[in-house]
Design a protein around this motif. Structure first.
Motif, PDB file in Angstrom:
ATOM      1  N   MET A 174      76.646  48.777  20.723  1.00 46.68           N
ATOM      2  CA  MET A 174      75.824  47.894  19.334  1.00 46.68           C
ATOM      3  C   MET A 174      75.229  46.623  19.762  1.00 46.68           C
ATOM      4  O   MET A 174      74.463  46.139  18.178  1.00 46.68           O
ATOM      5  CB  MET A 174      77.141  47.812  18.551  1.00 46.68           C
ATOM      6  N   ALA A 175      75.299  46.019  20.823  1.00 52.61           N
ATOM      7  CA  ALA A 175      74.185  44.624  20.498  1.00 52.61           C
ATOM      8  C   ALA A 175      73.099  44.606  20.103  1.00 52.61           C
ATOM      9  O   ALA A 175      72.321  45.629  20.383  1.00 52.61           O
ATOM     10  CB  ALA A 175      74.758  44.131  22.027  1.00 52.61           C
ATOM     11  N   GLY A 176      72.424  43.397  19.329  1.00 55.98           N
ATOM     12  CA  GLY A 176      70.951  43.320  18.951  1.00 55.98           C
ATOM     13  C   GLY A 176      70.772  44.410  18.098  1.00 55.98           C
ATOM     14  O   GLY A 176      69.710  45.047  17.411  1.00 55.98           O
ATOM     15  N   LYS A 177      71.955  45.769  16.957  1.00 57.47           N
ATOM     16  CA  LYS A 177      71.522  46.114  16.388  1.00 57.47           C
ATOM     17  C   LYS A 177      72.353  46.103  14.844  1.00 57.47           C
ATOM     18  O   LYS A 177      73.716  45.525  15.049  1.00 57.47           O
ATOM     19  CB  LYS A 177      72.274  48.049  17.173  1.00 57.47           C
ATOM     20  N   ASP A 178      71.961  47.349  14.150  1.00 62.83           N
ATOM     21  CA  ASP A 178      72.797  47.316  12.466  1.00 62.83           C
ATOM     22  C   ASP A 178      74.018  48.581  13.192  1.00 62.83           C
ATOM     23  O   ASP A 178      73.881  49.721  13.303  1.00 62.83           O
ATOM     24  CB  ASP A 178      72.156  48.399  11.993  1.00 62.83           C
ATOM     25  N   ALA A 179      75.280  47.433  13.048  1.00 62.21           N
ATOM     26  CA  ALA A 179      76.393  47.883  13.203  1.00 62.21           C
ATOM     27  C   ALA A 179      77.447  48.031  11.868  1.00 62.21           C
ATOM     28  O   ALA A 179      78.698  47.842  12.445  1.00 62.21           O
ATOM     29  CB  ALA A 179      77.352  47.177  14.124  1.00 62.21           C
ATOM     30  N   THR A 180      76.574  47.994  10.963  1.00 61.29           N
ATOM     31  CA  THR A 180      77.486  48.057   9.691  1.00 61.29           C
ATOM     32  C   THR A 180      78.683  49.627   9.908  1.00 61.29           C
ATOM     33  O   THR A 180      79.926  49.150   9.789  1.00 61.29           O
ATOM     34  CB  THR A 180      76.813  47.840   8.473  1.00 61.29           C
ATOM     35  N   ASP A 181      77.979  50.400   9.989  1.00 62.89           N
ATOM     36  CA  ASP A 181      79.466  51.788   9.726  1.00 62.89           C
ATOM     37  C   ASP A 181      79.733  51.452  10.870  1.00 62.89           C
ATOM     38  O   ASP A 181      81.144  52.100  10.961  1.00 62.89           O
ATOM     39  CB  ASP A 181      78.124  53.148   9.608  1.00 62.89           C
ATOM     40  N   VAL A 182      79.356  51.246  12.176  1.00 60.72           N
ATOM     41  CA  VAL A 182      80.833  51.080  12.977  1.00 60.72           C
ATOM     42  C   VAL A 182      81.540  50.740  12.821  1.00 60.72           C
ATOM     43  O   VAL A 182      83.076  50.733  12.951  1.00 60.72           O
ATOM     44  CB  VAL A 182      79.921  51.497  14.259  1.00 60.72           C
ATOM     45  N   PHE A 183      81.436  49.122  12.522  1.00 60.40           N
ATOM     46  CA  PHE A 183      82.418  47.917  12.472  1.00 60.40           C
ATOM     47  C   PHE A 183      83.353  48.706  11.138  1.00 60.40           C
ATOM     48  O   PHE A 183      84.659  48.081  11.534  1.00 60.40           O
ATOM     49  CB  PHE A 183      81.422  47.460  11.723  1.00 60.40           C
ATOM     50  N   ASP A 184      83.351  48.793  10.260  1.00 64.19           N
ATOM     51  CA  ASP A 184      83.061  49.415   8.766  1.00 64.19           C
ATOM     52  C   ASP A 184      84.432  50.615   9.284  1.00 64.19           C
ATOM     53  O   ASP A 184      85.659  50.489   8.735  1.00 64.19           O
ATOM     54  CB  ASP A 184      82.822  50.171   7.968  1.00 64.19           C
ATOM     55  N   ASN A 185      83.891  51.839   9.950  1.00 64.20           N
ATOM     56  CA  ASN A 185      85.121  52.435  10.498  1.00 64.20           C
ATOM     57  C   ASN A 185      86.571  52.274  11.244  1.00 64.20           C
ATOM     58  O   ASN A 185      87.336  53.010  11.237  1.00 64.20           O
ATOM     59  CB  ASN A 185      84.580  53.869  11.359  1.00 64.20           C
ATOM     60  N   TYR A 186      86.239  50.715  12.229  1.00 58.96           N
ATOM     61  CA  TYR A 186      87.594  50.691  13.013  1.00 58.96           C
ATOM     62  C   TYR A 186      87.776  49.351  12.220  1.00 58.96           C
ATOM     63  O   TYR A 186      88.976  48.941  13.291  1.00 58.96           O
ATOM     64  CB  TYR A 186      86.492  50.976  15.028  1.00 58.96           C
ATOM     65  N   HIS A 187      87.934  48.858  11.343  1.00 59.45           N
ATOM     66  CA  HIS A 187      88.444  46.777  11.234  1.00 59.45           C
ATOM     67  C   HIS A 187      89.100  46.971   9.866  1.00 59.45           C
ATOM     68  O   HIS A 187      87.667  47.983   8.447  1.00 59.45           O
ATOM     69  CB  HIS A 187      87.123  46.516  11.474  1.00 59.45           C
ATOM     70  N   ALA A 188      89.752  46.791   9.643  1.00 51.75           N
ATOM     71  CA  ALA A 188      90.617  46.671   8.349  1.00 51.75           C
ATOM     72  C   ALA A 188      89.607  45.512   7.646  1.00 51.75           C
ATOM     73  O   ALA A 188      89.005  44.351   8.136  1.00 51.75           O
ATOM     74  CB  ALA A 188      92.100  46.459   8.412  1.00 51.75           C
ATOM     75  N   ALA A 189      90.098  45.190   6.053  1.00 48.28           N
ATOM     76  CA  ALA A 189      89.735  44.068   5.004  1.00 48.28           C
ATOM     77  C   ALA A 189      89.728  42.909   5.816  1.00 48.28           C
ATOM     78  O   ALA A 189      89.103  41.981   5.738  1.00 48.28           O
ATOM     79  CB  ALA A 189      89.993  44.548   3.543  1.00 48.28           C
ATOM     80  N   ARG A 190      90.806  42.320   6.072  1.00 47.71           N
ATOM     81  CA  ARG A 190      91.233  41.591   6.456  1.00 47.71           C
ATOM     82  C   ARG A 190      90.636  41.046   7.496  1.00 47.71           C
ATOM     83  O   ARG A 190      90.047  39.641   7.949  1.00 47.71           O
ATOM     84  CB  ARG A 190      93.113  41.317   6.683  1.00 47.71           C
ATOM     85  N   VAL A 191      89.904  41.964   8.601  1.00 53.99           N
ATOM     86  CA  VAL A 191      88.781  40.840  10.033  1.00 53.99           C
ATOM     87  C   VAL A 191      87.431  40.938   8.723  1.00 53.99           C
ATOM     88  O   VAL A 191      87.461  39.950   9.362  1.00 53.99           O
ATOM     89  CB  VAL A 191      89.339  42.417  10.669  1.00 53.99           C
ATOM     90  N   TYR A 192      87.044  41.117   8.083  1.00 56.50           N
ATOM     91  CA  TYR A 192      86.129  40.543   7.623  1.00 56.50           C
ATOM     92  C   TYR A 192      86.341  39.617   6.622  1.00 56.50           C
ATOM     93  O   TYR A 192      85.361  38.382   6.820  1.00 56.50           O
ATOM     94  CB  TYR A 192      85.906  41.692   6.021  1.00 56.50           C
TER      95      TYR A 192
END
Length: 274
Positions: A174-192
């Motif tokens: 996902m380098a250099g790309k929009d990773a919004t949905d990939v990140f959201d699927n695998y990370h909890a709110a506390r990571v943000y």
């Protein structure tokens, strides 16, 4: 990072459970051997009562079976028709305030309404964020220079690649790309909240908006609002009782302590263990 520590702790926990099971089996085998030797020396011991390990096997399997049966009876409607499983009341919709918009995210098995954008670090706070275009973000696409876009903001995560619990590959994909949905699927709110702010470099002004992606994000928000991503611990309670029943019942049957020790009982125990 906290995420990495959590995954390491979970790995140690699983390894600990395996060691406990292994030691338990070894202790049970040693107890069986000691009891057999004691009975061989003094046959009267066999009439004085059953050994402790036999009581544990029998009453443990019985207790696990009873608890499992009670849980199944309490959730009978769900077993007959899973669609009748009661849902928690939906959460109120997050605010649409453009100054500090909220969104739904999952954290520790619970849906939460949290800020869409993590708080900017002190180096960028108090002013307008630097602006970039996707073409510039796309140029940062290597292991030595890696940016990703999350919710329209650019993050330089080069220094975190080697520490990523999921490995280097997913980040480089996902380098250099929009990773919004990939990140959201695998990370909890506390990571943000706790990890992303330190990597923020600015806003991206021309992130493409696709209709199917917008539909997917809207659907995910609806599911989060209805609590369908929330953890149901009753499932794990039933699973634990079922596994305990299988384990103790299999040991008892296979060792001849339950079921009379006949060939059929021992074969049934071996089948349960398998």
């Amino acid at each position: 990072p906290r995420r990495a520590r959590t995954m390491v702790d979970a790995a140690f926990f699983r390894a600990g459970l395996r060691l406990i099971c292994a030691f338990g089996c070894a202790a049970l085998a040693a107890s069986l051997r000691a009891d057999a030797a004691a009975v061989a020396k003094d046959p009267l011991l066999s009439t004085l009562g059953q050994p402790l390990h036999v009581s544990i096997l029998r009453f443990g399997a019985l207790a696990a079976g009873i608890v499992l049966l009670v849980q199944l009876l309490l959730d009978w409607n769900v077993l007959v028709d899973p669609l009748r499983k009661p849902e928690a009341p939906p959460m109120p919709p997050p605010t649409a305030d453009t100054a500090d918009p909220l969104t739904y995210r999952e954290d520790r098995g619970v849906t939460k309404a949290v800020p869409l954008y993590p708080r900017a670090p002190s180096s960028l706070a108090g002013g307008k964020l630097p602006e970039f275009e996707m073409a510039e973000v796309a140029s940062h696409c290597t292991r030595e220079d890696c940016w990703v876009v999350l919710d329209g903001r650019a993050y330089d995560i080069t220094g975190f690649i080697d520490r990523h619990p999921g490995g280097v590959g997913p980040i480089l994909n996902m380098a250099g790309k929009d990773a919004t949905d990939v990140f959201d699927n695998y990370h909890a709110a506390r990571v943000y909240k706790l990890m992303l702010p330190q990597f923020l470099v600015g806003e991206v002004t021309d992130v493409p908006a696709y209709a199917h992606v917008a539909d997917f994000r809207a659907l995910r928000q609806q599911l989060l609002q209805r609590g369908l991503f929330e953890t149901d611990y009753r499932y794990y309670a039933k699973l634990g009782c079922w596994l305990a029943l299988l384990f103790l019942g299999a040991l008892g049957l296979a060792t001849g302590q339950v079921g009379g020790g006949g060939s059929l009982a021992r074969l049934s125990g071996a089948a349960m263990m398998g």
